[in-house]
Design a protein around this motif. Structure first.
Motif, PDB file in Angstrom:
ATOM      1  N   THR A  21      -6.287   5.326  -4.441  1.00  0.00           N
ATOM      2  CA  THR A  21      -5.369   4.782  -5.438  1.00  0.00           C
ATOM      3  C   THR A  21      -6.026   4.772  -6.815  1.00  0.00           C
ATOM      4  O   THR A  21      -7.256   4.775  -6.949  1.00  0.00           O
ATOM      5  N   CYS A  22      -5.194   4.713  -7.836  1.00  0.00           N
ATOM      6  CA  CYS A  22      -5.687   4.466  -9.192  1.00  0.00           C
ATOM      7  C   CYS A  22      -6.466   3.153  -9.175  1.00  0.00           C
ATOM      8  O   CYS A  22      -6.139   2.238  -8.427  1.00  0.00           O
ATOM      9  N   THR A  23      -7.452   3.041 -10.032  1.00  0.00           N
ATOM     10  CA  THR A  23      -8.340   1.875  -9.926  1.00  0.00           C
ATOM     11  C   THR A  23      -7.933   0.706 -10.817  1.00  0.00           C
ATOM     12  O   THR A  23      -8.566  -0.346 -10.758  1.00  0.00           O
ATOM     13  N   PHE A  24      -6.902   0.873 -11.650  1.00  0.00           N
ATOM     14  CA  PHE A  24      -6.453  -0.289 -12.422  1.00  0.00           C
ATOM     15  C   PHE A  24      -5.588  -1.178 -11.532  1.00  0.00           C
ATOM     16  O   PHE A  24      -5.120  -0.764 -10.470  1.00  0.00           O
ATOM     17  N   TYR A  25      -5.354  -2.407 -11.985  1.00  0.00           N
ATOM     18  CA  TYR A  25      -4.612  -3.364 -11.161  1.00  0.00           C
ATOM     19  C   TYR A  25      -3.135  -3.289 -11.496  1.00  0.00           C
ATOM     20  O   TYR A  25      -2.580  -4.149 -12.174  1.00  0.00           O
ATOM     21  N   GLY A  26      -2.500  -2.218 -11.013  1.00  0.00           N
ATOM     22  CA  GLY A  26      -1.067  -2.036 -11.168  1.00  0.00           C
ATOM     23  C   GLY A  26      -0.359  -2.386  -9.873  1.00  0.00           C
ATOM     24  O   GLY A  26      -0.857  -3.144  -9.039  1.00  0.00           O
ATOM     25  N   THR A  27       0.803  -1.779  -9.686  1.00  0.00           N
ATOM     26  CA  THR A  27       1.612  -2.127  -8.519  1.00  0.00           C
ATOM     27  C   THR A  27       0.943  -1.698  -7.221  1.00  0.00           C
ATOM     28  O   THR A  27       0.987  -2.419  -6.217  1.00  0.00           O
ATOM     29  N   ALA A  28       0.309  -0.516  -7.196  1.00  0.00           N
ATOM     30  CA  ALA A  28      -0.309  -0.032  -5.967  1.00  0.00           C
ATOM     31  C   ALA A  28      -1.362  -1.007  -5.459  1.00  0.00           C
ATOM     32  O   ALA A  28      -1.376  -1.377  -4.271  1.00  0.00           O
ATOM     33  N   ASN A  29      -2.254  -1.433  -6.334  1.00  0.00           N
ATOM     34  CA  ASN A  29      -3.304  -2.358  -5.901  1.00  0.00           C
ATOM     35  C   ASN A  29      -2.786  -3.782  -5.735  1.00  0.00           C
ATOM     36  O   ASN A  29      -3.330  -4.554  -4.930  1.00  0.00           O
ATOM     37  N   SER A  30      -1.714  -4.135  -6.463  1.00  0.00           N
ATOM     38  CA  SER A  30      -1.050  -5.413  -6.179  1.00  0.00           C
ATOM     39  C   SER A  30      -0.466  -5.398  -4.776  1.00  0.00           C
ATOM     40  O   SER A  30      -0.469  -6.418  -4.075  1.00  0.00           O
TER      41      SER A  30
ATOM     42  N   ALA B 119      -8.489  -4.146   2.052  1.00  0.00           N
ATOM     43  CA  ALA B 119      -7.698  -3.609   0.944  1.00  0.00           C
ATOM     44  C   ALA B 119      -8.441  -2.606   0.071  1.00  0.00           C
ATOM     45  O   ALA B 119      -7.898  -1.549  -0.271  1.00  0.00           O
ATOM     46  N   PHE B 120      -9.673  -2.916  -0.318  1.00  0.00           N
ATOM     47  CA  PHE B 120     -10.311  -2.155  -1.391  1.00  0.00           C
ATOM     48  C   PHE B 120     -11.609  -1.461  -0.957  1.00  0.00           C
ATOM     49  O   PHE B 120     -12.566  -1.370  -1.711  1.00  0.00           O
ATOM     50  N   ILE B 121     -11.606  -0.938   0.272  1.00  0.00           N
ATOM     51  CA  ILE B 121     -12.710  -0.108   0.754  1.00  0.00           C
ATOM     52  C   ILE B 121     -12.380   1.347   0.426  1.00  0.00           C
ATOM     53  O   ILE B 121     -11.309   1.842   0.764  1.00  0.00           O
ATOM     54  N   ASN B 122     -13.295   2.040  -0.229  1.00  0.00           N
ATOM     55  CA  ASN B 122     -13.026   3.412  -0.686  1.00  0.00           C
ATOM     56  C   ASN B 122     -12.751   4.364   0.475  1.00  0.00           C
ATOM     57  O   ASN B 122     -13.342   4.230   1.547  1.00  0.00           O
ATOM     58  N   PRO B 123     -11.862   5.351   0.270  1.00  0.00           N
ATOM     59  CA  PRO B 123     -11.614   6.362   1.304  1.00  0.00           C
ATOM     60  C   PRO B 123     -12.833   7.249   1.514  1.00  0.00           C
ATOM     61  O   PRO B 123     -13.704   7.357   0.648  1.00  0.00           O
ATOM     62  N   GLY B 124     -12.895   7.862   2.687  1.00  0.00           N
ATOM     63  CA  GLY B 124     -13.986   8.789   2.972  1.00  0.00           C
ATOM     64  C   GLY B 124     -15.283   8.131   3.359  1.00  0.00           C
ATOM     65  O   GLY B 124     -16.306   8.809   3.492  1.00  0.00           O
ATOM     66  N   THR B 125     -15.267   6.809   3.552  1.00  0.00           N
ATOM     67  CA  THR B 125     -16.485   6.091   3.936  1.00  0.00           C
ATOM     68  C   THR B 125     -16.430   5.732   5.422  1.00  0.00           C
ATOM     69  O   THR B 125     -15.355   5.668   6.026  1.00  0.00           O
ATOM     70  N   GLU B 126     -17.590   5.488   6.014  1.00  0.00           N
ATOM     71  CA  GLU B 126     -17.636   5.109   7.423  1.00  0.00           C
ATOM     72  C   GLU B 126     -16.909   3.785   7.659  1.00  0.00           C
ATOM     73  O   GLU B 126     -16.250   3.602   8.693  1.00  0.00           O
ATOM     74  N   LEU B 127     -17.019   2.863   6.711  1.00  0.00           N
ATOM     75  CA  LEU B 127     -16.364   1.570   6.863  1.00  0.00           C
ATOM     76  C   LEU B 127     -14.849   1.733   6.845  1.00  0.00           C
ATOM     77  O   LEU B 127     -14.134   1.104   7.643  1.00  0.00           O
ATOM     78  N   ARG B 128     -14.353   2.582   5.953  1.00  0.00           N
ATOM     79  CA  ARG B 128     -12.911   2.828   5.894  1.00  0.00           C
ATOM     80  C   ARG B 128     -12.417   3.400   7.227  1.00  0.00           C
ATOM     81  O   ARG B 128     -11.377   2.993   7.751  1.00  0.00           O
ATOM     82  N   SER B 129     -13.164   4.350   7.774  1.00  0.00           N
ATOM     83  CA  SER B 129     -12.797   4.969   9.046  1.00  0.00           C
ATOM     84  C   SER B 129     -12.802   3.943  10.180  1.00  0.00           C
ATOM     85  O   SER B 129     -11.891   3.906  11.019  1.00  0.00           O
ATOM     86  N   ALA B 130     -13.817   3.085  10.187  1.00  0.00           N
ATOM     87  CA  ALA B 130     -13.917   2.068  11.235  1.00  0.00           C
ATOM     88  C   ALA B 130     -12.764   1.079  11.156  1.00  0.00           C
ATOM     89  O   ALA B 130     -12.243   0.615  12.184  1.00  0.00           O
ATOM     90  N   LEU B 131     -12.344   0.742   9.951  1.00  0.00           N
ATOM     91  CA  LEU B 131     -11.226  -0.186   9.770  1.00  0.00           C
ATOM     92  C   LEU B 131      -9.911   0.423  10.246  1.00  0.00           C
ATOM     93  O   LEU B 131      -9.056  -0.279  10.791  1.00  0.00           O
ATOM     94  N   THR B 132      -9.742   1.734  10.053  1.00  0.00           N
ATOM     95  CA  THR B 132      -8.530   2.395  10.541  1.00  0.00           C
ATOM     96  C   THR B 132      -8.465   2.344  12.057  1.00  0.00           C
ATOM     97  O   THR B 132      -7.419   2.016  12.646  1.00  0.00           O
TER      98      THR B 132
END
Length: 608
Positions: free
Chosen positions: A223-232, A248-261
Motif C-alpha cells: 500500500t501507499c505509505t501515507f495514512y489515507g483510506t487504505a491504511n485507515s 496490519a503494517f508488516i511489509n510484503p515479501g517478508t518472512e513475517l508477512r508470509s507466516a501471518l498469512t
C-alpha cells in the motif's frame, strides 16, 4: 481495566437502542443459518460434484468426506496495483496452510480493485464509490455457493475492504478473517513529495520532475505509505479484531508477512462450527466493535471516507450509526498519532514507533475502547491486540508490544495527546451537514470567513487558478459532486492548488458535496455535504460572492445571507451538457437513482 469513558458508553448505548429491531432481525437471520447443519451436508450430489470437480485429488477426497472445514478465499488480486500485487501467490499459501491442518481451501471468487491514486482527476473516478457496492455484491456471490465453513478476505485499499466486509457480513453466519498485504517500504519523505506537487501546480516543476518524485514515493509492492483510506482500513480491521494482532503494517515479501498469512488461514479454520471456537462474523461485529472502529478513526486522524463506509458497514450488520455519533465521540477521543498528512511520518515509521499495539494499549488504559469484544484471536477481548507478532527462531509468536512510544512526535499518550479531540468533526448550518478532517489543519486555519467562488468541477477551479483569478481570500464551493450527481469522486486534485494559495498567505477553504479522501491535507475542507446538490441540497443555492463561514471549532457551516433571501432563493442547476463522456453513467444508472446521501453511507442496498 479502567472504567469505560462516559461518552463512549453513552454513544454505545444509544446505538444499541437505535438498532434494537434491525440488529435483532439481522441476528435472527444469521443465527438460523449458523444453527443449520454444515452446508455441504445439505447439498445434492450434483451440486457438490460441480463444486469439487477441479480440485486436486487429495483435496477432493477430503471434500467428499464432508468432515473437515472448507475455507473460502475471496481475493482482490491484480498485478497492476501495488497494494494488491502481493496477493498473487497467497491462495496457494492458504491452500497449503489448510492442508497442513487436514482441511481445504478454494478461491471462491475475485473482486474488482480499483485505485483512486490512478483514477484521481480522471473520468474513472466516477466509478470509485460505485465499486464498493460492486465489491460487496461480488463477495456475496462468491460465498453464495454454500460449500464453505469460513472465509478469508484479501484486500487493502479504499473501497475494497469496506466492500469485502459488507459482503462478508451478508453471510455473517460464517467466520471471517481479513488478511492484509502490508505497506510498501518507505520512499522519499512525504513533505518532499508534497513540495514537488505544489511546484508543479505553480508551473515551477516539469512533468518529468513530478513523475520522478511520484515514482520515488510509490515505488514497490504494498500500500501507499501515507495514512489515507487504505491504511485507515488496516487500522480499522485491526481495532475491530478482524486481523490477527499486529498484522496490519508488516511489509510484503517478508518472512513475517508470509507466516501471518498462513496463521490467518488456520485461525479462520479454527473458528468454524466444526470446531470448539465457533465465531460467526455477524455476531462478532456488534455495536461495541463498530464504536471501537469509530474511536480508532478519530484517535489516529483517519480517512474521512470512513464517515461513509462505517455507516454502510454497520447497516449491513443491522446497526444504525450516524454522524452525530462520530461527533460526540470526537469530543471525547484524543488525537494520538501524527502520520502524514497529519504529520511527516509514514505508516512504516508509525509501526516502528509502537504502531497499533501501542495505540490500542493507550486507548484501553484510558477507558476509551471496549475491551469486552470478540475477535478472531479469541474470546479474551481486545487487550490481545496490545501484542505484536515476531518470528522466534522462524516460528510465529506474539509478545507484548511497546508500552511507550519510540518517537513521541509520531505516537503520543492519552494524557498528552496532539490535540484533545479527535481528527474528524461534524459541521452543520444552513448549507447542510458535512464532515471535516481537522488533524492536518493548523489551528489558525480552522475558522475562515470569506466570499464563495462557485465551481462545478475540479478542472474549472484549475483554469481559474492558472488565469490568476484566485489571488485573494475565498472559499471554493465545488457543487454537484455527490453520489447521485456523478458518483461522488474524490477531489484530491485540488489539494496542491489550494495549498499553494494557502502558502501565499490567503485564507482558503473548500466546501463540497464530493469527497476528498484520506489524503485531505492542510486546507480546511467541509466535505460530503448532505443533502447533495442534485437533491436540491442548500449548497446548490450558493452564488459566487456569498460570504461563507466555516468554523471547525464550533462545527458551523453557514452562508451569511439574509434569512428571508436565503429561504426564497432557488437552487442553481448548472449546464453540464459539455461533459459528453460519463464513465459508467448507463451501467450504474440503477445505483445512481437509488443511492442514498453521504450521511447514510451512500449505499443503494438499504434505500429507505
Amino acid at each position: 481495566m479502567p472504567s469505560l469513558n462516559t461518552a463512549v458508553d453513552d454513544v454505545t448505548q444509544r446505538i444499541i437502542e437505535r438498532s434494537r429491531e434491525t440488529r435483532a432481525a439481522y441476528l435472527a437471520r444469521i443465527n438460523a443459518l449458523a444453527d443449520a447443519p454444515p452446508n455441504r451436508g445439505m447439498m445434492g450430489c450434483t451440486n457438490l460434484a460441480h463444486a469439487f470437480a477441479a480440485a486436486p485429488e487429495r483435496d477432493k477426497i477430503v471434500l467428499h468426506a464432508e468432515r473437515a472445514p472448507n475455507l473460502a478465499i475471496v481475493t482482490s488480486y491484480n498485478d497492476m496495483l501495488s497494494a494488491h500485487q502481493p496477493y498473487e501467490n497467497a491462495p496457494e499459501k492458504i491452500r497449503e496452510a489448510a492442508r497442513a491442518v487436514g482441511a481445504t481451501a478454494q478461491v471462491a471468487g475475485g473482486t474488482p480493485a480499483m485505485c483512486d491514486g490512478v483514477t484521481q482527476g480522471q473520468l474513472g473516478m466516477e466509478l470509485s464509490l460505485f465499486s464498493r457496492d460492486v465489491i460487496a455484491m461480488s463477495t456475496a456471490i462468491a460465498l453464495s455457493h454454500n460449500v464453505f465453513d469460513a472465509g478469508v478476505f484479501l484486500g487493502v485499499c479504499d473501497k475494497i475492504v469496506p466492500g469485502l466486509l459488507m459482503g462478508a457480513l451478508s453471510f455473517g453466519h460464517l467466520p471471517a478473517v481479513f488478511i492484509p498485504a502490508g505497506p510498501m517500504t518507505t520512499g522519499i519523505p512525504n513533505k518532499e513529495k508534497a513540495r514537488t506537487r505544489q511546484l508543479f501546480a505553480e508551473g515551477k516543476a516539469t512533468r518529468e520532475d513530478l513523475l520522478a518524485s511520484e515514482s520515488a514515493s510509490y515505488h514497490g509492492p504494498g500500500t501507499c505509505t501515507f495514512y489515507g483510506t487504505a491504511n485507515s482500513n488496516q487500522m480499522m480491521m485491526e481495532i475491530m479484531g478482524l486481523h490477527l494482532p499486529g498484522a496490519a503494517f508488516i511489509n510484503p515479501g517478508t518472512e513475517l508477512r508470509s507466516a501471518l498469512t498462513t496463521a490467518a488461514a488456520q485461525r479462520a479454520l479454527a473458528l468454524t462450527a466444526r470446531g470448539n471456537e465457533f465465531t460467526p462474523l455477524g455476531r462478532m461485529i456488534d455495536e461495541k466493535a463498530i464504536v471501537n472502529a469509530i474511536i480508532g478513526l478519530l484517535a489516529t486522524g483517519g480517512s474521512t471516507n470512513h464517515t461513509l463506509h462505517l455507516v454502510a458497514i454497520a447497516r449491513t450488520a443491522g446497526i444504525s450509526i450516524n454522524w452525530d455519533d462520530f461527533d460526540t465521540l470526537s469530543h471525547a477521543i484524543p488525537l494520538l498519532t501524527h502520520v502524514y498528512p497529519s504529520g511527516q511520518a509514514d505508516v512504516n515509521q508509525f509501526h516502528a514507533a509502537g504502531g497499533m499495539a501501542l495505540v490500542i494499549r493507550e486507548l484501553l488504559d484510558a477507558g476509551l475502547l471496549h475491551d469486552d469484544v470478540q475477535t478472531v484471536a479469541g474470546a479474551s477481548g481486545l487487550y490481545q491486540y496490545t501484542q505484536e507478532p515476531w518470528l522466534d527462531n522462524g516460528t510465529l509468536a506474539w509478545r507484548d508490544g511497546l508500552k511507550q512510544s519510540v518517537d513521541d512526535s509520531i505516537i503520543s499518550t492519552a494524557k498528552a495527546p496532539f490535540q484533545a479531540d479527535g481528527g474528524l468533526r461534524l459541521m452543520s448550518g444552513n448549507l447542510g451537514r458535512a464532515v471535516i478532517k481537522t488533524s492536518a489543519v493548523k489551528q489558525e486555519h480552522r475558522i475562515i470567513e470569506a466570499p464563495a467562488v462557485v465551481f462545478h468541477s475540479q478542472d474549472a477551479l484549475r483554469v481559474a487558478f492558472d488565469n490568476g483569478e484566485l489571488e485573494h481570500d475565498f472559499i471554493a464551493v465545488i457543487a454537484y459532486q455527490g453520489p447521485r450527481a456523478n458518483g461522488m469522486p474524490e477531489l484530491h486534485k485540488l489539494t496542491p492548488i489550494l495549498g499553494v494559495l494557502l502558502d501565499r498567505g490567503f485564507k482558503v477553504g473548500l466546501v463540497t458535496d464530493g469527497r476528498m479522501s484520506g489524503a485531505s491535507g492542510k486546507v480546511p475542507a467541509a466535505i460530503h455535504v448532505s443533502p447533495e446538490c442534485v437533491l436540491d441540497g442548500p449548497l446548490a443555492k450558493v452564488r459566487t460572492g456569498d460570504i461563507i463561514r466555516m468554523d471547525a471549532e464550533s462545527g458551523t457551516l453557514q452562508a451569511l445571507v439574509d434569512e428571508a433571501e436565503w429561504d426564497a432563493r432557488e437552487v442553481s442547476v448548472p449546464d453540464l451538457s459539455r461533459k459528453t463522456v460519463n464513465m459508467g453513467r448507463e451501467l450504474f444508472s440503477a445505483f445512481r437513482h437509488h443511492v442514498c446521501s453521504a450521511e447514510l453511507g451512500a449505499v443503494s442496498l438499504f434505500e429507505e
